[in-house]
Motif scaffolding. Structure first.
Motif, PDB file in Angstrom:
ATOM      1  N   GLY A 295      -2.596 -14.592 -14.306  1.00  0.00           N
ATOM      2  CA  GLY A 295      -1.465 -14.441 -13.616  1.00  0.00           C
ATOM      3  C   GLY A 295      -1.942 -13.046 -12.795  1.00  0.00           C
ATOM      4  N   VAL A 296      -0.835 -12.872 -11.917  1.00  0.00           N
ATOM      5  CA  VAL A 296      -0.856 -11.764 -10.849  1.00  0.00           C
ATOM      6  C   VAL A 296       0.145 -10.717 -11.127  1.00  0.00           C
ATOM      7  CG1 VAL A 296       0.263 -12.983  -8.988  1.00  0.00           C
ATOM      8  CG2 VAL A 296      -1.393 -11.452  -8.540  1.00  0.00           C
ATOM      9  N   ARG A 297      -0.309  -9.462 -10.917  1.00  0.00           N
ATOM     10  CA  ARG A 297       0.772  -8.350 -11.205  1.00  0.00           C
ATOM     11  C   ARG A 297       1.710  -8.331  -9.960  1.00  0.00           C
ATOM     12  NH1 ARG A 297      -0.475  -4.623 -15.237  1.00  0.00           N
ATOM     13  NH2 ARG A 297       1.583  -3.628 -14.914  1.00  0.00           N
ATOM     14  N   PRO A 298       3.067  -8.163  -9.978  1.00  0.00           N
ATOM     15  CA  PRO A 298       3.797  -8.245  -8.722  1.00  0.00           C
ATOM     16  C   PRO A 298       3.273  -7.121  -7.625  1.00  0.00           C
ATOM     17  CG  PRO A 298       5.222  -8.383 -10.698  1.00  0.00           C
ATOM     18  CD  PRO A 298       3.670  -7.931 -11.348  1.00  0.00           C
ATOM     19  N   TYR A 299       2.723  -5.832  -8.019  1.00  0.00           N
ATOM     20  CA  TYR A 299       2.430  -5.056  -7.069  1.00  0.00           C
ATOM     21  C   TYR A 299       1.192  -5.518  -6.206  1.00  0.00           C
ATOM     22  CZ  TYR A 299      -1.132  -3.703 -10.820  1.00  0.00           C
ATOM     23  OH  TYR A 299      -2.050  -3.715 -11.780  1.00  0.00           O
ATOM     24  N   ALA A 300       0.317  -6.506  -6.607  1.00  0.00           N
ATOM     25  CA  ALA A 300      -0.623  -6.952  -5.904  1.00  0.00           C
ATOM     26  C   ALA A 300      -0.108  -7.857  -4.648  1.00  0.00           C
ATOM     27  CB  ALA A 300      -1.664  -7.747  -6.797  1.00  0.00           C
ATOM     28  N   LEU A 301       1.150  -8.228  -4.941  1.00  0.00           N
ATOM     29  CA  LEU A 301       1.493  -8.965  -3.809  1.00  0.00           C
ATOM     30  C   LEU A 301       2.714  -8.345  -2.883  1.00  0.00           C
ATOM     31  CD1 LEU A 301       1.842 -12.602  -5.652  1.00  0.00           C
ATOM     32  CD2 LEU A 301       0.183 -11.884  -3.983  1.00  0.00           C
ATOM     33  N   ASP A 302       3.046  -7.281  -3.239  1.00  0.00           N
ATOM     34  CA  ASP A 302       4.381  -6.428  -2.726  1.00  0.00           C
ATOM     35  C   ASP A 302       3.741  -6.130  -1.315  1.00  0.00           C
ATOM     36  OD1 ASP A 302       5.810  -4.328  -1.563  1.00  0.00           O
ATOM     37  OD2 ASP A 302       6.218  -3.716  -3.669  1.00  0.00           O
ATOM     38  N   PRO A 303       4.742  -6.878  -0.369  1.00  0.00           N
ATOM     39  CA  PRO A 303       4.441  -6.643   1.181  1.00  0.00           C
ATOM     40  C   PRO A 303       4.666  -5.486   1.721  1.00  0.00           C
ATOM     41  CG  PRO A 303       6.590  -7.684   0.688  1.00  0.00           C
ATOM     42  CD  PRO A 303       5.879  -7.615  -0.512  1.00  0.00           C
ATOM     43  N   ASP A 304       5.332  -4.752   1.394  1.00  0.00           N
ATOM     44  CA  ASP A 304       5.451  -3.278   1.426  1.00  0.00           C
ATOM     45  C   ASP A 304       4.274  -2.430   1.254  1.00  0.00           C
ATOM     46  OD1 ASP A 304       8.095  -3.740   2.684  1.00  0.00           O
ATOM     47  OD2 ASP A 304       9.045  -3.056   0.948  1.00  0.00           O
ATOM     48  N   ARG A 305       3.622  -2.589  -0.028  1.00  0.00           N
ATOM     49  CA  ARG A 305       2.623  -2.143  -0.623  1.00  0.00           C
ATOM     50  C   ARG A 305       1.307  -2.429   0.322  1.00  0.00           C
ATOM     51  NH1 ARG A 305       2.215   2.819  -3.048  1.00  0.00           N
ATOM     52  NH2 ARG A 305       0.893   2.681  -4.788  1.00  0.00           N
ATOM     53  N   ALA A 306       1.449  -3.798   0.784  1.00  0.00           N
ATOM     54  CA  ALA A 306       0.270  -4.306   1.458  1.00  0.00           C
ATOM     55  C   ALA A 306       0.232  -3.544   2.926  1.00  0.00           C
ATOM     56  CB  ALA A 306       0.465  -5.810   1.624  1.00  0.00           C
ATOM     57  N   SER A 307       1.521  -3.476   3.598  1.00  0.00           N
ATOM     58  CA  SER A 307       1.652  -2.724   4.799  1.00  0.00           C
ATOM     59  C   SER A 307       1.064  -1.181   4.735  1.00  0.00           C
ATOM     60  CB  SER A 307       2.994  -2.821   5.303  1.00  0.00           C
ATOM     61  OG  SER A 307       3.207  -2.151   6.488  1.00  0.00           O
ATOM     62  N   ALA A 308       1.507  -0.535   3.611  1.00  0.00           N
ATOM     63  CA  ALA A 308       1.127   0.605   3.434  1.00  0.00           C
ATOM     64  C   ALA A 308      -0.556   0.973   3.108  1.00  0.00           C
ATOM     65  CB  ALA A 308       1.689   1.416   2.291  1.00  0.00           C
ATOM     66  N   LEU A 309      -1.259   0.075   2.384  1.00  0.00           N
ATOM     67  CA  LEU A 309      -2.501   0.268   2.195  1.00  0.00           C
ATOM     68  C   LEU A 309      -3.311  -0.034   3.556  1.00  0.00           C
ATOM     69  CD1 LEU A 309      -5.065   0.224   0.223  1.00  0.00           C
ATOM     70  CD2 LEU A 309      -4.829  -2.297   0.249  1.00  0.00           C
ATOM     71  N   TRP A 310      -2.832  -1.043   4.378  1.00  0.00           N
ATOM     72  CA  TRP A 310      -3.505  -1.252   5.831  1.00  0.00           C
ATOM     73  C   TRP A 310      -3.468  -0.011   6.505  1.00  0.00           C
ATOM     74  CZ3 TRP A 310      -4.642  -6.312   7.516  1.00  0.00           C
ATOM     75  CH2 TRP A 310      -5.196  -6.168   8.987  1.00  0.00           C
ATOM     76  N   ALA A 311      -2.311   0.709   6.544  1.00  0.00           N
ATOM     77  CA  ALA A 311      -2.256   2.005   7.148  1.00  0.00           C
ATOM     78  C   ALA A 311      -3.042   2.907   6.658  1.00  0.00           C
ATOM     79  CB  ALA A 311      -0.695   2.294   7.323  1.00  0.00           C
ATOM     80  N   LYS A 312      -3.238   3.041   5.273  1.00  0.00           N
ATOM     81  CA  LYS A 312      -4.008   4.173   4.760  1.00  0.00           C
ATOM     82  C   LYS A 312      -5.336   3.733   5.055  1.00  0.00           C
ATOM     83  CE  LYS A 312      -4.862   7.601   2.109  1.00  0.00           C
ATOM     84  NZ  LYS A 312      -4.409   9.027   2.478  1.00  0.00           N
ATOM     85  N   SER A 313      -5.660   2.627   5.001  1.00  0.00           N
ATOM     86  CA  SER A 313      -7.363   2.016   5.234  1.00  0.00           C
ATOM     87  C   SER A 313      -7.634   2.266   6.415  1.00  0.00           C
ATOM     88  CB  SER A 313      -7.354   0.541   4.923  1.00  0.00           C
ATOM     89  OG  SER A 313      -6.863   0.148   3.689  1.00  0.00           O
TER      90      SER A 313
END
Length: 321
Positions: A295-313
């Motif tokens: 299974g997958v932890r919810p934080y790994a699919l969080d779209p807001d978290r994904a957008s924030a990681l993109w900006a940080k990257s």
């Protein structure tokens, strides 16, 4: 729905009856293990495979089976140099592919490191985040224009993403005590979040992205782990499995481990896997319990978290995409 496969399915099972003539596929990390098998299976079914590796000499020796399979199955293999721990190398590789101009149907980000001692990449990033995520982030975004409509990005993640969410405030462990598997978990969560955001940005043009967990396989990936550390990890996995009412951990073979990569890349329906995390040749269920399990932890699919990681990257690598 596609034909059901499972944990024991191999690359040959998944690709039975599939012919990939005319498909061009980039696979990173083709000097050992899953990368070699992924390239072999695709080339054996007619694909033109571009294999990227840090050391071309090692990759050339490791891919003899790929060239043999390509010769028999109508595919091909060419190698390009790529050191994901150096953005200069990543950008040089991307520039070469762009200059070549030939499009890709699929990019499989297979290369990676696991549980390394604390260290830094050539650009000063924590080794695992820098290699597993940031190197691929720059490579994929620089060559994104080469992905055909209908193309796919497949990021190899891991059940290890369950160790940790990304830390956008201290990505390089400058204030946090370093722990090998926490760092690995952060990087593997980043692989999933990158796929989620890439999928959101590109699905309107028919390009989809997904992340996959290959399973536990004995490859060079575990070279930094001691026998005691490996045994402790398996004990912890079995405790989590028992708590979930699941059978004990067993290693997969390399062809079984690479099966989910090729399934997600060329077999599964795009809408089935796009923006998701897959394991054992199916889309994984969301599972927020502690421990390394399916299974997958919810934080790994969080779209807001994904957008924030993109900006940080983008901030970390000094490039906007």
């Amino acid at each position: 729905m596609t034909k059901p496969f499972g944990a024991e399915s191999t690359t040959d099972d998944v690709l039975a009856g599939v012919y990939l003539a005319g498909k061009r596929i980039l696979v990173t990390g083709v000097s050992a293990g899953l990368g070699v098998e992924t390239a072999r299976a695709l080339a054996a079914h007619g694909a033109a495979v571009v294999g990227a590796a840090r050391y071309l000499g090692k990759a050339h020796a490791a891919t003899r089976s790929v060239r043999a399979a390509a010769a028999e199955g109508g595919g091909s293999l060419e190698l390009v140099e790529l050191d994901l721990a150096s953005l200069a190398s990543v950008r040089s590789c991307a520039d070469g592919l762009i200059a070549d101009g030939r499009p890709f149907d699929v990019i499989i980000c297979n290369a990676g490191v696991m549980a390394t001692p604390q260290g830094k990449t050539a650009d000063g990033f924590e080794t695992q985040l820098g290699t597993n995520h940031l190197g691929h982030f720059v490579l994929v975004n620089r060559i994104a224009s080469l992905l055909k409509p209908g193309g796919r990005l497949v990021n190899l993640s891991s059940a290890g993403h369950r160790y940790s969410d990304v830390d956008l405030d201290d990505p390089n462990f400058e204030r946090t005590p370093y722990a090998e598997f926490v760092a690995y978990g952060r990087s593997k969560t980043a692989n999933v979040l990158f796929a989620v955001e890439f999928d959101r940005r590109h699905k309107a043009s028919g390009i989809r992205a997904t992340a996959v967990h290959p399973g536990g396989i004995k490859t060079e990936l575990s070279r930094h782990m001691t026998q005691a550390a490996t045994e402790a990890l398996i004990r912890s996995i079995n405790e989590a499995q028992q708590a979930a009412g699941q059978p004990p951990f067993t290693y997969k073979t390399i062809p079984q481990g690479a099966a989910t990569s090729v399934w997600a890349a060329v077999v599964a329906a795009a809408d089935e896997v796009g923006g998701h995390y897959c394991e054992d040749c199916h889309v994984a269920a969301i599972e927020d319990a502690e421990g390394i399990r399916g299974g997958v932890r919810p934080y790994a699919l969080d779209p807001d978290r994904a957008s924030a990681l993109w900006a940080k990257s983008e901030e970390m690598v000094g490039e906007r995409f």
